[in-house]
Design a protein around this motif. Structure first.
Motif, PDB file in Angstrom:
ATOM      1  N   MET A   1       0.748  -1.300  -0.086  1.00 13.59           N
ATOM      2  CA  MET A   1       0.141   0.062   0.020  1.00 13.59           C
ATOM      3  C   MET A   1       0.820   1.336   0.332  1.00 13.59           C
ATOM      4  O   MET A   1       1.925   1.223   0.938  1.00 13.59           O
ATOM      5  CB  MET A   1      -0.908  -0.001   1.168  1.00 13.59           C
ATOM      6  N   ASN A   2       0.448   2.243  -0.601  1.00 16.64           N
ATOM      7  CA  ASN A   2       1.209   3.477  -0.531  1.00 16.64           C
ATOM      8  C   ASN A   2       0.781   4.246   0.641  1.00 16.64           C
ATOM      9  O   ASN A   2      -0.416   3.958   1.279  1.00 16.64           O
ATOM     10  CB  ASN A   2       1.131   4.431  -1.982  1.00 16.64           C
ATOM     11  N   PRO A   3       1.495   5.416   1.131  1.00 17.75           N
ATOM     12  CA  PRO A   3       1.278   6.229   2.171  1.00 17.75           C
ATOM     13  C   PRO A   3      -0.533   6.698   2.335  1.00 17.75           C
ATOM     14  O   PRO A   3      -0.806   6.653   3.522  1.00 17.75           O
ATOM     15  CB  PRO A   3       2.322   7.265   2.165  1.00 17.75           C
ATOM     16  N   ILE A   4      -0.884   7.082   1.192  1.00 14.41           N
ATOM     17  CA  ILE A   4      -2.278   7.570   1.313  1.00 14.41           C
ATOM     18  C   ILE A   4      -3.282   6.523   1.362  1.00 14.41           C
ATOM     19  O   ILE A   4      -4.253   6.657   2.317  1.00 14.41           O
ATOM     20  CB  ILE A   4      -2.453   8.224  -0.066  1.00 14.41           C
ATOM     21  N   GLU A   5      -2.975   5.127   0.584  1.00 20.92           N
ATOM     22  CA  GLU A   5      -3.890   4.340   0.952  1.00 20.92           C
ATOM     23  C   GLU A   5      -3.526   3.629   2.295  1.00 20.92           C
ATOM     24  O   GLU A   5      -4.696   3.371   3.026  1.00 20.92           O
ATOM     25  CB  GLU A   5      -3.309   3.023  -0.101  1.00 20.92           C
ATOM     26  N   ARG A   6      -2.545   3.602   2.981  1.00 25.16           N
ATOM     27  CA  ARG A   6      -2.491   3.329   4.396  1.00 25.16           C
ATOM     28  C   ARG A   6      -3.239   4.157   5.206  1.00 25.16           C
ATOM     29  O   ARG A   6      -4.035   3.815   6.285  1.00 25.16           O
ATOM     30  CB  ARG A   6      -1.046   3.282   5.002  1.00 25.16           C
ATOM     31  N   ILE A   7      -3.281   5.439   4.954  1.00 28.86           N
ATOM     32  CA  ILE A   7      -4.056   6.451   6.156  1.00 28.86           C
ATOM     33  C   ILE A   7      -5.743   6.258   5.619  1.00 28.86           C
ATOM     34  O   ILE A   7      -6.440   6.248   6.540  1.00 28.86           O
ATOM     35  CB  ILE A   7      -3.706   7.866   6.015  1.00 28.86           C
ATOM     36  N   LEU A   8      -6.049   6.119   4.504  1.00 26.58           N
ATOM     37  CA  LEU A   8      -7.222   6.037   4.046  1.00 26.58           C
ATOM     38  C   LEU A   8      -7.872   4.655   4.526  1.00 26.58           C
ATOM     39  O   LEU A   8      -9.062   4.450   4.394  1.00 26.58           O
ATOM     40  CB  LEU A   8      -7.579   6.589   2.651  1.00 26.58           C
ATOM     41  N   ALA A   9      -7.157   3.537   4.913  1.00 30.81           N
ATOM     42  CA  ALA A   9      -7.623   2.406   5.173  1.00 30.81           C
ATOM     43  C   ALA A   9      -8.322   2.595   6.637  1.00 30.81           C
ATOM     44  O   ALA A   9      -9.034   1.754   6.817  1.00 30.81           O
ATOM     45  CB  ALA A   9      -6.662   1.380   4.945  1.00 30.81           C
ATOM     46  N   GLU A  10      -7.746   3.510   7.294  1.00 33.84           N
ATOM     47  CA  GLU A  10      -7.999   3.505   8.648  1.00 33.84           C
ATOM     48  C   GLU A  10      -8.945   4.797   8.842  1.00 33.84           C
ATOM     49  O   GLU A  10      -9.722   4.841  10.149  1.00 33.84           O
ATOM     50  CB  GLU A  10      -6.775   3.917   9.568  1.00 33.84           C
ATOM     51  N   TYR A  11      -8.670   5.730   8.109  1.00 28.61           N
ATOM     52  CA  TYR A  11      -9.597   7.105   8.228  1.00 28.61           C
ATOM     53  C   TYR A  11     -10.080   7.380   6.950  1.00 28.61           C
ATOM     54  O   TYR A  11      -9.461   7.331   6.193  1.00 28.61           O
ATOM     55  CB  TYR A  11      -8.505   8.140   8.807  1.00 28.61           C
ATOM     56  N   PRO A  12     -11.449   8.020   7.384  1.00 27.36           N
ATOM     57  CA  PRO A  12     -12.106   8.561   6.185  1.00 27.36           C
ATOM     58  C   PRO A  12     -11.505   9.582   5.297  1.00 27.36           C
ATOM     59  O   PRO A  12     -11.886  10.029   4.157  1.00 27.36           O
ATOM     60  CB  PRO A  12     -13.565   8.676   6.656  1.00 27.36           C
ATOM     61  N   LEU A  13     -10.792  10.387   6.017  1.00 35.88           N
ATOM     62  CA  LEU A  13     -10.256  11.554   5.548  1.00 35.88           C
ATOM     63  C   LEU A  13      -8.789  11.849   5.642  1.00 35.88           C
ATOM     64  O   LEU A  13      -8.327  11.441   6.941  1.00 35.88           O
ATOM     65  CB  LEU A  13     -10.925  12.924   6.088  1.00 35.88           C
TER      66      LEU A  13
END
Ligand SMILES: [Zn+2]
Length: 311
Positions: A1-13
């Protein structure tokens, strides 16, 4: 996963930061200079760190580095050696990384939010020319020439190990294509590609953003597609247009709503009069998952986003 995918997997925004130069000017920096905020890298790097810290405290999940207008050519025209120019370009990343690491080291700051990213800003060719051509997109350069312009700075930024590249205020598709080609020389790195738009359907060159999004959709190293440095009234339509061309995360960080005159290099007119956080919530509901602010937005605007985005 790229860094944005990693964040969006846990947070909606994912919340971005806001304007950099506005904050530097508020602190007394004179940015009336072709190097713009890159000048402060030379003269007052601590102040850059202080602005990043303010945005993290306001709720930003990402710091966009002060490298937008930092180029080898620009610094060397100012009399610096190539090595000195390289060190300043990389300093933009190391300042943001250090501030992020210090911020994240305090458990008080880790509640209900992801570890913030450091996104190395890659400004367009027009930002280097400093004649407002990033708002027109008519460079008259070939894709190869644009690749040559971007190649060395992107390699230098990648070497400084940011989490991601922020290729922003891109006015024409040919420049996005050049950037993505150079990005493929760094298979471990991902980037967002953010265009500047002139209305609700077209980027500044007049090309349709839907087409740009469709063309970028096939590149796995493009982690998000969107717009920045654009009037807020066009953003809702642009989100819907991007979605027609790509299912990648959509990033929006428009201006506050005041108008920039590239000839006089001044801002005029009023902002929308609406709370920035409320408009941002509307963009989220329309499908944007990465939201922040570009010119003339402030830490307060970012705090307004965090109020609903991290509730
Ligand atoms: Zn801007």
């Amino acid at each position: 996963m790229n860094p944005i995918e990693r964040i969006l997997a846990e947070y909606p925004l994912m919340i971005l930061d806001g304007a950099f130069s506005t904050e530097l000017e508020r602190r007394g920096c004179d940015l009336n200079d072709p190097l713009w905020s890159a000048k402060v890298l030379m003269e007052n790097p601590d102040m850059i760190g202080a602005v990043h810290e303010d945005y993290f405290k306001a709720g930003a999940d990402c710091a966009i580095t002060a490298s937008y207008q930092a180029t080898f050519e620009g610094f060397m025209r100012r009399g610096l050696t190539k090595q000195e120019a390289k060190e300043l370009i990389q300093l933009s990343v190391s300042i943001a990384t250090k501030v992020r690491d210090n911020f994240w080291a305090d458990p008080v700051n880790r509640k209900n939010r992801p570890r913030p990213l450091v996104a190395a800003s890659v400004g367009p060719y027009g930002a280097f020319v400093a004649d407002g051509s990033e708002y027109r997109g008519n460079y008259g350069l070939t894709r190869e020439e644009l690749e040559d312009f971007h190649r060395e700075r992107m390699a230098t930024l990648v070497e400084a190990k940011p989490d991601i590249l922020a290729c922003e205020t891109i006015p024409c598709f040919i420049e996005a294509e050049a950037i993505v080609n150079v990005l493929e020389e760094h298979p471990e790195m991902t980037s967002w590609i953010s265009f500047s738009a002139k209305d609700g359907t077209c980027i500044n060159s007049g090309e349709r953003i839907e087409d740009c999004a469709r063309l970028l959709d096939g590149f796995p190293q493009v982690a998000a597609i969107g717009i920045n440095c654009t009037a807020p009234e066009f953003v809702e339509s642009l989100i819907l247009e991007i979605r027609k061309g790509s299912n990648k995360p959509i990033i929006v960080y428009p201006n506050s709503g005041e108008q920039y005159d590239a000839v006089t290099k001044t801002w005029h007119g009023s902002s929308t009069g609406m709370c920035y956080g409320d408009i941002a919530k509307h963009w989220f509901e329309k499908g944007a998952q990465l939201i922040g602010g570009c010119c003339r937005t402030t830490p307060d605007d970012i705090r307004q986003i965090a109020l609903w985005g991290r509730e």
